[in-house]
Design a protein around this motif. Sequence first.
Motif, PDB file in Angstrom:
ATOM      1  N   SER A  34       0.825  -1.200   0.000  1.00 51.47           N
ATOM      2  CA  SER A  34       0.000   0.000   0.000  1.00 51.47           C
ATOM      3  C   SER A  34       0.863   1.254   0.000  1.00 51.47           C
ATOM      4  O   SER A  34       2.036   1.240   0.378  1.00 51.47           O
ATOM      5  N   LYS A  35       0.244   2.338  -0.433  1.00 47.65           N
ATOM      6  CA  LYS A  35       0.895   3.647  -0.422  1.00 47.65           C
ATOM      7  C   LYS A  35      -0.137   4.651   0.050  1.00 47.65           C
ATOM      8  O   LYS A  35      -1.303   4.582  -0.340  1.00 47.65           O
ATOM      9  N   ILE A  36       0.263   5.572   0.895  1.00 46.10           N
ATOM     10  CA  ILE A  36      -0.643   6.562   1.454  1.00 46.10           C
ATOM     11  C   ILE A  36      -0.337   7.931   0.854  1.00 46.10           C
ATOM     12  O   ILE A  36       0.826   8.354   0.830  1.00 46.10           O
ATOM     13  N   PHE A  37      -1.365   8.601   0.392  1.00 43.85           N
ATOM     14  CA  PHE A  37      -1.222   9.950  -0.141  1.00 43.85           C
ATOM     15  C   PHE A  37      -1.814  10.931   0.862  1.00 43.85           C
ATOM     16  O   PHE A  37      -2.958  10.768   1.305  1.00 43.85           O
ATOM     17  N   LEU A  38      -1.021  11.948   1.199  1.00 44.31           N
ATOM     18  CA  LEU A  38      -1.387  12.876   2.258  1.00 44.31           C
ATOM     19  C   LEU A  38      -1.379  14.312   1.756  1.00 44.31           C
ATOM     20  O   LEU A  38      -0.831  14.623   0.701  1.00 44.31           O
ATOM     21  N   ALA A  39      -1.999  15.183   2.534  1.00 45.54           N
ATOM     22  CA  ALA A  39      -1.896  16.616   2.281  1.00 45.54           C
ATOM     23  C   ALA A  39      -0.519  17.079   2.747  1.00 45.54           C
ATOM     24  O   ALA A  39      -0.091  16.760   3.849  1.00 45.54           O
ATOM     25  N   ARG A  40       0.164  17.816   1.888  1.00 46.16           N
ATOM     26  CA  ARG A  40       1.497  18.306   2.221  1.00 46.16           C
ATOM     27  C   ARG A  40       1.579  19.798   1.913  1.00 46.16           C
ATOM     28  O   ARG A  40       1.342  20.210   0.783  1.00 46.16           O
ATOM     29  N   LYS A  41       1.923  20.570   2.930  1.00 43.89           N
ATOM     30  CA  LYS A  41       2.059  22.010   2.750  1.00 43.89           C
ATOM     31  C   LYS A  41       3.198  22.312   1.780  1.00 43.89           C
ATOM     32  O   LYS A  41       4.218  21.627   1.765  1.00 43.89           O
ATOM     33  N   ASN A  42       2.984  23.331   0.985  1.00 44.77           N
ATOM     34  CA  ASN A  42       3.996  23.805   0.025  1.00 44.77           C
ATOM     35  C   ASN A  42       4.328  22.774  -1.048  1.00 44.77           C
ATOM     36  O   ASN A  42       5.383  22.841  -1.675  1.00 44.77           O
ATOM     37  N   GLN A  43       3.434  21.806  -1.242  1.00 46.84           N
ATOM     38  CA  GLN A  43       3.641  20.833  -2.319  1.00 46.84           C
ATOM     39  C   GLN A  43       2.430  20.864  -3.245  1.00 46.84           C
ATOM     40  O   GLN A  43       1.314  20.549  -2.840  1.00 46.84           O
TER      41      GLN A  43
END
Length: 204
Positions: free
Chosen positions: A39-48
């Motif tokens: 599995s791979k988790i996609f997250l909210a990332r500031k400045n990305q």
Amino acid sequence: DSTSFPSKRLFSIVESPKGILWIGSNEGLIRFDISTTKSKIFLARKNQDNSLADNYVGIVTADQVGNIWLTCDSGLTRFNTISFAAEYFQQSPFSNTIELGHVTDIINIGDILLITCNAGLLEINIKFKTDKLLFPTSAIQTAEHTPVFQRVMPFSNHQYAIGTNKGLLLIDEAANIISLAQNDVSDEKSISHNNILSLLKSND
């Protein structure tokens, strides 16, 4: 990111081609490969750029062109399953004329996405890249309360059931008929409660 299946609060799941599961959780969007069990988790990332708007992913669904659409605390997101780029919408994605507010549900019917949000019931046509508000929440708003559209289920051509915090809303778009079923303690045949959080169509 992780290569082992995370233990999270899971809210919804959709399978895309090639055996990939996309899962909405309280800590991001999870991509789970059935063949490798990774599995791979996609997250909210500031400045990305192109990351998720926030990490609370409620409802996920797939469209006909390979995108995943998902609800989050702050709007609607379209996620490209090839580039892994997320595009966030606070307004209707093609016309940019409808303020969505909080998005509560998304379902896919061929080229059509039906979405419930603060504005009401929104239809998005993926093929023709159009969107329109089929039914606004203001149509049943009163001085005493503002309804929240929580779930949607089409049950016939141009007919919809919408679960709200004030009862079950039934819409016949073609005949322009609207009815609201609510709990009535004096009627044993009425619905059991007014806060409708899920809908399931019977085969009967």
